[in-house]
Design an enzyme around this catalytic site. Structure first.
Site, mmCIF file in Angstrom:
data_model
loop_
_atom_site.group_PDB
_atom_site.id
_atom_site.type_symbol
_atom_site.label_atom_id
_atom_site.label_comp_id
_atom_site.label_asym_id
_atom_site.label_seq_id
_atom_site.Cartn_x
_atom_site.Cartn_y
_atom_site.Cartn_z
ATOM 1 N N CYS A 160 0.831 -1.206 0.000
ATOM 2 C CA CYS A 160 0.000 0.000 0.000
ATOM 3 C C CYS A 160 0.873 1.267 0.000
ATOM 4 C CB CYS A 160 -0.971 -0.041 1.178
ATOM 5 S SG CYS A 160 -2.403 1.062 0.959
ATOM 6 N N LYS A 198 -12.107 8.180 -1.242
ATOM 7 C CA LYS A 198 -11.437 6.934 -0.886
ATOM 8 C C LYS A 198 -11.876 5.806 -1.820
ATOM 9 C CE LYS A 198 -10.532 4.016 3.168
ATOM 10 N NZ LYS A 198 -10.860 3.813 4.602
ATOM 11 N N SER A 210 -8.347 -0.182 -0.008
ATOM 12 C CA SER A 210 -8.709 0.822 0.999
ATOM 13 C C SER A 210 -7.608 1.879 1.023
ATOM 14 C CB SER A 210 -8.864 0.161 2.380
ATOM 15 O OG SER A 210 -9.156 1.119 3.365
ATOM 16 N N HIS A 236 -4.914 -5.159 -0.756
ATOM 17 C CA HIS A 236 -4.759 -5.884 0.508
ATOM 18 C C HIS A 236 -5.203 -7.346 0.440
ATOM 19 C CE1 HIS A 236 -3.517 -2.337 2.740
ATOM 20 N NE2 HIS A 236 -4.425 -1.664 2.055
ATOM 21 N N GLU A 255 -3.909 -9.517 2.176
ATOM 22 C CA GLU A 255 -3.738 -10.054 3.528
ATOM 23 C C GLU A 255 -4.943 -9.810 4.426
ATOM 24 O OE1 GLU A 255 -2.593 -5.743 4.094
ATOM 25 O OE2 GLU A 255 -2.461 -7.238 2.490
ATOM 26 N N ARG A 298 -15.956 1.754 11.975
ATOM 27 C CA ARG A 298 -15.175 2.740 12.737
ATOM 28 C C ARG A 298 -15.489 4.151 12.273
ATOM 29 N NH1 ARG A 298 -9.456 2.729 10.513
ATOM 30 N NH2 ARG A 298 -10.661 3.795 8.887
#
Length: 310
Positions: free
Chosen positions: A142, A163, A192, A235, A237, A249
């Site tokens: 990233c 985003k 993200s 991502h 992972e 969040r």
């Protein structure tokens, strides 16, 4: 063979529960092979979560791996417990005399900052330079992947108007790459981020090879063979609920955030998301580990002394 991590590291019990092969240092020392030495420079605020996610992937290969957790010497984390860092992490200063077969540098939620405004930027530049002579192959994830491209190839990090958030379709660009063996022509990957390195900027550098791309979210994996690093902007992972926790969040904090695209069934946050990327994540990291194993010197001190074979 399993990954060698401390038995009291929180990730150890979690990975055992999942069936990932792990071993204690005592057991590893009885095996008459040279394990691969992998360093993880963890810049993420949730250290334990990131440790587990990456150890899960690199621990799924049939090779013994020693994983060293590393943090920036010049940066004090405000989110991870001091006890956890002191017990399980070395500073970069403490490890800079060592050599590693592989190094993973995570991203960090600081894409909006100019690189020079990051308080550990000068030390991270030292890491990039050090890796040329002390690391066989590096992964930049990233933001760290963008930073590698900026440092070595002057590729700019471009801020996005909003985003890029969700699970996006990606297309395989270079099936001949050893890092892409076993990949489907198309796959879905969690994204993200608030910034990107564009395909036009990447195409201007003949040293760079775009391996995986998305019409919606842009480049995903870029290889720089001459500098021996791989940039992964998205991502593989992530756990099933990582995007979900990021979304909730921000909702709880009252921040403007859209529902992550193509992630929840029918884009409904009330329904549990399904993992669409796990298999390709394992393939990618297994390919990286295998390539390192096939090309790294048996004598680890020879790393950085000769040109990487291709």
């Amino acid at each position: 063979m399993p990954i060698n991590i401390p038995e009291n590291l929180p990730a150890y019990a979690k990975l055992c529960e999942e069936g990932v092969m792990v071993m204690t240092t005592e057991r590893a020392q009885r095996q008459d092979i040279r394990p691969l030495e992998i360093g993880l420079i963890n810049l993420m605020p949730k250290k334990e979560e990131t440790e587990t996610q990456l150890a899960r992937l690199i621990g799924a290969t049939p090779l013994q791996i020693n994983l060293t957790l590393i943090r920036m010497t010049s940066h004090e984390s405000r989110n991870a417990s001091k006890r956890h860092l002191e017990e399980f992490y070395c500073t970069f200063e403490e490890t800079r005399s060592r050599k590693y077969d592989g190094l993973i540098i995570t991203g960090a939620p600081i894409e909006h900052l100019e690189y020079e405004r990051v308080n550990y930027w000068n030390e991270l530049v030292e890491v990039f330079e050090w890796a040329r002579t002390h690391v066989h192959w590096t992964l930049g994830l990233c933001w760290a992947g963008m930073a590698l491209l900026s440092h070595w190839r002057n590729i700019p990090k471009r801020l996005l108007p909003s985003k890029t958030f969700g699970c996006f379709e990606h297309q395989l660009i270079d099936a001949r790459s050893p890092f892409m063996r076993g990949f489907s022509d198309q796959c879905q990957v969690p994204v993200s981020r608030w910034a990107e390195c564009t395909r036009d900027d990447i195409a201007r550098s003949p040293a760079l090879n775009l391996l995986l791309d998305s019409a919606e979210s842009g480049p995903c994996i870029v290889e720089d063979a001459s500098c021996r690093y791989l940039c992964i902007f998205n991502h593989f992972e992530y756990d099933n609920l990582t995007l979900d926790s990021e979304y909730r969040r921000d909702v709880d904090a009252g921040r403007p955030i859209e529902v992550p695209r193509n992630y929840y069934p029918d884009d409904n946050p009330g329904r549990a998301p399904r993992n669409k990327w796990r298999s390709h994540g394992h393939v990618l990291y297994a390919n990286w580990i295998n390539y390192i194993y096939q090309t790294t010197p048996y004598d680890i001190e020879e790393i950085g002394l000769a040109q990487l074979p291709r």
